[in-house]
Enzyme design. Structure first.
Site, PDB file in Angstrom:
ATOM      1  N   HIS A  37       0.820  -1.210   0.000  1.00 26.25           N
ATOM      2  CA  HIS A  37       0.000   0.000   0.000  1.00 26.25           C
ATOM      3  C   HIS A  37       0.856   1.262   0.000  1.00 26.25           C
ATOM      4  O   HIS A  37       0.470   2.278  -0.532  1.00 26.25           O
ATOM      5  CB  HIS A  37      -0.952   0.001   1.196  1.00 26.25           C
ATOM      6  CG  HIS A  37      -2.182  -0.784   0.910  1.00 26.25           C
ATOM      7  ND1 HIS A  37      -2.357  -2.067   1.344  1.00 26.25           N
ATOM      8  CD2 HIS A  37      -3.272  -0.483   0.183  1.00 26.25           C
ATOM      9  CE1 HIS A  37      -3.517  -2.516   0.901  1.00 26.25           C
ATOM     10  NE2 HIS A  37      -4.099  -1.576   0.204  1.00 26.25           N
TER      11      HIS A  37
ATOM     12  N   ASP B 229      -0.694  -8.480 -19.264  1.00 26.06           N
ATOM     13  CA  ASP B 229      -0.872  -9.925 -19.198  1.00 26.06           C
ATOM     14  C   ASP B 229      -0.520 -10.586 -20.519  1.00 26.06           C
ATOM     15  O   ASP B 229       0.038 -11.680 -20.533  1.00 26.06           O
ATOM     16  CB  ASP B 229      -2.312 -10.268 -18.796  1.00 26.06           C
ATOM     17  CG  ASP B 229      -2.479 -10.181 -17.285  1.00 26.06           C
ATOM     18  OD1 ASP B 229      -1.600 -10.701 -16.581  1.00 26.06           O
ATOM     19  OD2 ASP B 229      -3.467  -9.588 -16.823  1.00 26.06           O
TER      20      ASP B 229
ATOM     21  N   CYS C 215      -4.964  -0.928 -23.380  1.00 24.96           N
ATOM     22  CA  CYS C 215      -5.061  -0.341 -22.041  1.00 24.96           C
ATOM     23  C   CYS C 215      -3.951  -0.836 -21.124  1.00 24.96           C
ATOM     24  O   CYS C 215      -3.876  -0.448 -19.965  1.00 24.96           O
ATOM     25  CB  CYS C 215      -6.426  -0.596 -21.416  1.00 24.96           C
ATOM     26  SG  CYS C 215      -6.741  -2.337 -21.117  1.00 24.96           S
TER      27      CYS C 215
HETATM   28  C1  PEP Z   1      -3.242  -5.814 -18.685  1.00 23.72           C
HETATM   29  O1  PEP Z   1      -3.123  -6.999 -18.374  1.00 23.72           O
HETATM   30  O2  PEP Z   1      -2.567  -5.261 -19.566  1.00 23.72           O
HETATM   31  C2  PEP Z   1      -4.215  -4.951 -17.981  1.00 23.72           C
HETATM   32  C3  PEP Z   1      -4.478  -3.718 -18.388  1.00 23.72           C
HETATM   33  O3  PEP Z   1      -4.804  -5.442 -16.862  1.00 23.72           O
HETATM   34  P1  PEP Z   1      -4.064  -5.546 -15.445  1.00 23.72           P
HETATM   35  O4  PEP Z   1      -2.749  -4.860 -15.533  1.00 23.72           O
HETATM   36  O5  PEP Z   1      -4.978  -4.946 -14.456  1.00 23.72           O
HETATM   37  O6  PEP Z   1      -3.916  -7.038 -15.303  1.00 23.72           O
HETATM   38 MG    MG Z   2      -4.629  -7.954 -17.150  1.00 25.38          MG
END
Ligand code: PEP
Ligand code: MG
Length: 539
Positions: A188, A453, A500
């Site tokens: 945190h 990911d 994203c």
């Molecule tokens: C990703 O995996 O790129 C993503 C945007 O999700 P997170 O980072 O929350 O797993």
């Molecule tokens: Mg992800």
């Protein structure tokens, strides 16, 4: 000159004098208690006092860093109500006939040791919270005042570890950087540092006894290095870099209100990633055209039980209302892997990143999913809300999701509760989803590529494992080809595709993304204006 490397929590550069926070190992003396009931009563009173302090800290944190980051102080208050913890203290006082201070400190050590030994990184990070609560309780028992950090000069804070309450109590104008020996980038304290936009490094193997207060230090969040007693030559270079960074930030302000468009007139939708409604301030301040990723699972973290439908509805509704008619893409809960929540009772897994997470939980435990979907469909009435589903690998998953959405819709209809079916997209973050993106494109309204990911699954590299940093190459051709393929398949079906994941903010790739036809980039609020500048320079 001494140089150390660690893990970067926030990219920024700082130069200044050091304050070393040496926490004397709580010098709590063990004494014999003649009247144990009196000691237990002292613990009760100190716990009440501690709870009111934490409530005040919570208020301060909400104002300064937002609700999500502040939630930790609510967790601390709950720890003080935890019967296992309090019973352990009281029983130690009774059975060992010891003073309250000693019982609290020893119990805090025991609990924090248990947490430190846990496999799960999130739970390990909670060891610091237990220590934080116990230290505060001991201070209140002894009547000792907390160190007042608000009166110090702007400094680089060096510590073994920083508790969330120490971090949030600091006046952010006075902190140039944080550098700690321990701590994970998931703690945190790290989350708070990131929200406060303060250069920070954790996991730096330095010997605090060898560092004097007042020593000059350079903290470089880009190279994840700290240099103590740098040469004048290094200081000079760093001053220039800091100046350049500040000038860049200043210049970027001119881009507010401008379009994100290339010189030849191609427009990119530039959205922001957020974790909670309180982050929307940063989104508006940085002039994002919408929210491309609202990580809704943050609503589920740092608490003892599921958020209710009403609580979620209020949060989503507030988000779309604050963003007026701008798009708000809410990702359904992505719990699991590194985001563990006790009350989900997920159990231990050998490979959590490849395990029971995200949409898999939602499809296996649809009652959890339904609550969130009800809240989302209801909130969609109030603005430009879209929903996206994480960790999709197969067509059947999307079909099953749509069935559940339809059931929820019918239920709301029968109950005469206003709702709207929002635009629905998926995250493309598994190689499987990439390879069948032609089929998936027919089913969904849009794709949002989760490169964090996607990189870990494509390169078979655990994104949490710092040892593999040299192998984690998000510029790998395999990733770039996958992005191109997804965009092409989306466009063939008349759908749009965005990015994203963190790669969306990688300025070295902005032009390549634009050339590939990426329609949307969703990035951290602090990156919005930098990406806009980059896009506007493309021919
Ligand atoms: C990703 O995996 O790129 C993503 C945007 O999700 P997170 O980072 O929350 O797993
Ligand atoms: Mg992800």
């Amino acid at each position: 000159m001494l140089k150390f490397s660690g893990k970067s929590v926030y990219k920024g550069v700082a130069l200044g004098r050091v304050i070393v926070l040496r926490k004397e190992n709580c010098q709590v003396k063990r004494t014999r208690a003649e009247n144990t009931e009196e000691e237990i009563e002292r613990v009760r009173r100190a716990a009440e006092q501690t709870k009111s302090q934490l409530a005040r800290l919570y208020e301060k944190a909400v104002r300064e860093v937002g609700e999500t980051s502040a939630a930790i102080f609510e967790v601390h208050q709950m720890m003080l109500e935890d019967e296992d913890y309090l019973d352990a203290i009281n029983s130690m006082i009774r059975t060992e006939m010891v003073n309250a201070e000693y019982a609290v400190a020893a119990t805090g050590d025991n609990f924090s040791e248990i947490f430190s030994g846990m496999e799960d990184e999130y739970m390990r990070a909670r060891a610091a919270d237990i220590r934080d609560v116990s230290d505060r309780l001991v201070r209140n028992l002894t009547g000792e005042q907390e160190t007042d950090m608000s009166s110090m000069e702007p400094s680089v804070i060096i510590a073994d570890d920083l508790t969330p309450s120490e971090t949030v109590q600091m006046d952010k104008e006075k902190i140039l950087a944080f550098v700690t020996v321990y701590g994970s980038t998931n703690s945190h304290t790290a989350i708070l540092a990131r929200m406060m936009n303060i250069p920070a490094l954790v996991g730096v193997p330095m010997d605090l006894t060898a560092i004097q207060n007042g020593t000059t230090a350079v903290v470089d969040g880009f190279s994840a290095e700290v240099i103590f007693d740098p040469t004048e030559d290094i200081c000079q270079k760093v001053r220039v870099r800091i100046q350049e960074e500040n000038e860049k930030l200043q210049l970027l302000q001119n881009l507010k209100g401008k379009e994100t468009v290339t010189r030849s007139g191609r427009s990119i939708r530039l959205y922001a990633n957020i974790g909670s409604v309180s982050d929307i301030g940063y989104v508006l301040e940085n002039d994002a055209a919408g929210i491309g990723l609202f990580r809704s699972e943050f609503l589920y973290l740092g608490r003892m039980d599921f958020p209710s439908e009403e609580e979620q509805f209020q949060a989503y509704k507030q988000a779309v209302q604050m963003m007026a008619e701008k798009k708000v893409i809410i990702r359904t809960l992505d719990i699991g892997a590194d985001k563990q929540v006790d009350y989900f009772k997920l159990g231990k897994e050998d490979n959590p990143a490849m395990g029971y997470r995200a949409i898999r939980i939602c499809l296996k435990q649809p009652e959890i999913f339904r609550t969130q979907l009800r809240a989302l469909l209801r909130a969609a009435v109030y603005g430009n809300l879209s929903v996206m589903y994480p960790m999709i690998t197969s067509v059947w998953e999307v079909r099953r999701v749509y069935q559940i959405v339809e059931e929820v819709r019918q239920e709301l209809e029968e109950q005469h509760i206003p709702y709207r079916i929002p635009e629905q997209g998926i995250m493309v973050e598994t190689p499987a989803a990439v390879m069948i993106s032609d089929e998936l494109a027919e089913l969904v309204d849009f794709f949002s590529i989760g490169t964090n990911d996607l990189t870990q699954y494509t390169l078979a590299i655990d994104r949490q494992n710092a040892k593999l940093d040299d192998f984690y190459d998000p510029h790998h051709k395999a990733i770039l080809r996958m992005i191109r393929m997804v965009v092409e398949n989306a466009h063939k079906c008349g759908k749009w595709a965005g990015i994203c994941g963190e790669l969306g903010a990688d300025l070295e790739l902005t032009e390549e993304f634009v050339r590939m036809g990426v329609d949307e980039l969703s990035v951290a609020p602090s990156m919005i204006l930098r990406v806009r500048k980059q896009v506007r320079e493309i021919m």
